[in-house]
Design a protein around this motif. Structure first.
Motif, mmCIF file in Angstrom:
data_model
loop_
_atom_site.group_PDB
_atom_site.id
_atom_site.type_symbol
_atom_site.label_atom_id
_atom_site.label_comp_id
_atom_site.label_asym_id
_atom_site.label_seq_id
_atom_site.Cartn_x
_atom_site.Cartn_y
_atom_site.Cartn_z
ATOM 1 N N UNK A 1 9.207 18.697 3.671
ATOM 2 C CA UNK A 1 9.965 17.156 2.430
ATOM 3 C C UNK A 1 9.057 15.589 3.128
ATOM 4 N N UNK A 2 8.599 15.385 1.749
ATOM 5 C CA UNK A 2 7.965 14.644 2.307
ATOM 6 C C UNK A 2 8.725 13.368 2.122
ATOM 7 N N UNK A 3 8.302 11.918 2.462
ATOM 8 C CA UNK A 3 8.758 10.748 2.470
ATOM 9 C C UNK A 3 7.436 9.286 2.305
ATOM 10 N N UNK A 4 8.461 8.839 1.238
ATOM 11 C CA UNK A 4 7.197 7.705 1.587
ATOM 12 C C UNK A 4 7.287 6.011 2.627
ATOM 13 N N UNK A 5 6.560 5.954 2.479
ATOM 14 C CA UNK A 5 6.137 4.435 3.532
ATOM 15 C C UNK A 5 5.536 3.886 3.391
ATOM 16 N N UNK A 6 5.716 3.345 1.835
ATOM 17 C CA UNK A 6 4.701 1.671 1.989
ATOM 18 C C UNK A 6 4.964 0.801 3.183
ATOM 19 N N UNK B 1 0.701 -1.239 -0.095
ATOM 20 C CA UNK B 1 0.156 -0.019 -0.501
ATOM 21 C C UNK B 1 0.867 1.103 -0.238
ATOM 22 N N UNK B 2 0.742 2.080 -1.264
ATOM 23 C CA UNK B 2 1.556 3.528 -1.200
ATOM 24 C C UNK B 2 1.007 4.361 -0.137
ATOM 25 N N UNK B 3 2.164 4.768 1.008
ATOM 26 C CA UNK B 3 2.240 6.055 1.862
ATOM 27 C C UNK B 3 2.846 6.621 1.641
ATOM 28 N N UNK B 4 2.528 8.245 1.884
ATOM 29 C CA UNK B 4 3.457 9.330 2.070
ATOM 30 C C UNK B 4 3.332 10.500 3.402
ATOM 31 N N UNK B 5 3.753 10.882 3.735
ATOM 32 C CA UNK B 5 3.623 12.106 4.489
ATOM 33 C C UNK B 5 4.824 13.116 4.578
ATOM 34 N N UNK B 6 4.669 14.219 5.228
ATOM 35 C CA UNK B 6 5.459 15.691 5.253
ATOM 36 C C UNK B 6 5.616 15.536 6.245
ATOM 37 N N UNK B 7 6.565 16.342 6.788
ATOM 38 C CA UNK B 7 7.285 16.768 8.174
ATOM 39 C C UNK B 7 7.863 17.789 7.466
ATOM 40 N N UNK C 1 11.522 11.069 15.918
ATOM 41 C CA UNK C 1 12.610 10.276 15.261
ATOM 42 C C UNK C 1 11.607 9.432 14.340
ATOM 43 N N UNK C 2 11.685 10.015 13.107
ATOM 44 C CA UNK C 2 10.352 9.820 12.426
ATOM 45 C C UNK C 2 10.676 8.110 11.281
ATOM 46 N N UNK C 3 9.265 7.601 11.055
ATOM 47 C CA UNK C 3 10.256 6.094 10.249
ATOM 48 C C UNK C 3 9.812 6.424 9.018
ATOM 49 N N UNK C 4 11.311 6.142 8.006
ATOM 50 C CA UNK C 4 10.646 5.527 6.356
ATOM 51 C C UNK C 4 10.978 4.543 5.991
ATOM 52 N N UNK C 5 10.935 3.574 6.778
ATOM 53 C CA UNK C 5 10.808 2.006 5.927
ATOM 54 C C UNK C 5 10.123 1.565 7.681
ATOM 55 N N UNK D 1 14.729 2.139 10.421
ATOM 56 C CA UNK D 1 15.341 3.162 9.205
ATOM 57 C C UNK D 1 14.544 4.250 10.145
ATOM 58 N N UNK D 2 15.184 5.870 9.560
ATOM 59 C CA UNK D 2 14.153 6.888 9.775
ATOM 60 C C UNK D 2 15.380 8.102 10.120
ATOM 61 N N UNK D 3 14.514 9.048 10.402
ATOM 62 C CA UNK D 3 15.397 10.476 10.595
ATOM 63 C C UNK D 3 14.764 10.680 11.284
ATOM 64 N N UNK D 4 16.071 11.387 12.712
ATOM 65 C CA UNK D 4 15.418 12.519 13.155
ATOM 66 C C UNK D 4 15.482 14.293 12.925
#
Length: 175
Positions: free
Chosen positions: A45-50, A36-42, A171-175, A111-114
């Motif tokens: 920056x926009x990140x894909x989180x399938x 299921x393709x998903x995305x979020x914005x912080x 800490x936002x998850x990217x995968x 995996x993510x981004x602080x």
């Protein structure tokens, strides 16, 4: 003779019944794994989180990405080891230095981004300091920590805050 034809008829009816029940049961139990393709914005920056999910074979597939709330690392904590802001270094620059320990208490790697929320002269903003962190900590191993380090010196000609404080780290998850 009549009994044998009746017996054959029962067998044929039984086979038909068994086949029809078997195929219905297979159809009911048919499952497939879909992404299921998903995305979020912080910030900007926009990140894909399938995500992968098991669904019935006849489920309608989602093809358009779904906008979701940013997924946070569960149980995440951080420790500020050092946070220093110098508004005037004496050579027409301001300087921000920090070391922050990011902790993953879970039994799995992520995996993510602080992201860092700061308050600068009563203006609150969030940033990830992309490409400026010495160690970006985009992977946190299971039950471990990683320390992000920043040393940023900027020219005061573009403006500078008189104070800068760390509000929080997420800490936002990217995968």
């Amino acid at each position: 003779m009549k009994a044998s034809k009746l017996y054959q008829l029962y067998i044929i009816i039984g086979i038909i019944f068994f086949i029809s029940c078997s195929s219905n049961k297979e159809e009911e139990e048919c499952m497939k794994t879909v992404t299921i393709p998903q995305f979020y914005t912080v910030g900007d920056h926009t990140y894909r989180y399938d995500v992968e999910q098991e669904v019935p074979c006849d489920a309608v597939l989602i093809t358009e990405p779904v906008n979701i709330e940013p997924p946070l690392l569960e149980g995440f904590t951080y420790e500020v080891l050092r946070f220093e802001y110098t508004s005037d270094t004496g050579n027409n620059t301001s300087r921000l230095e920090f070391e922050i320990k990011l902790n993953n208490p879970n039994n799995y790697s992520v995996q993510g981004i602080p992201y860092f929320t700061l308050s600068s002269d009563d203006v609150v903003y969030t940033t990830n300091y992309a490409n400026l962190l010495k160690v970006p900590c985009t992977t946190l191993n299971a039950n471990s920590s990683c320390t992000v380090t920043l040393d940023l010196e900027e020219n005061r000609a573009v403006g500078f805050p008189s104070s800068l404080e760390l509000v929080t780290v997420k800490y936002y998850l990217t995968e």
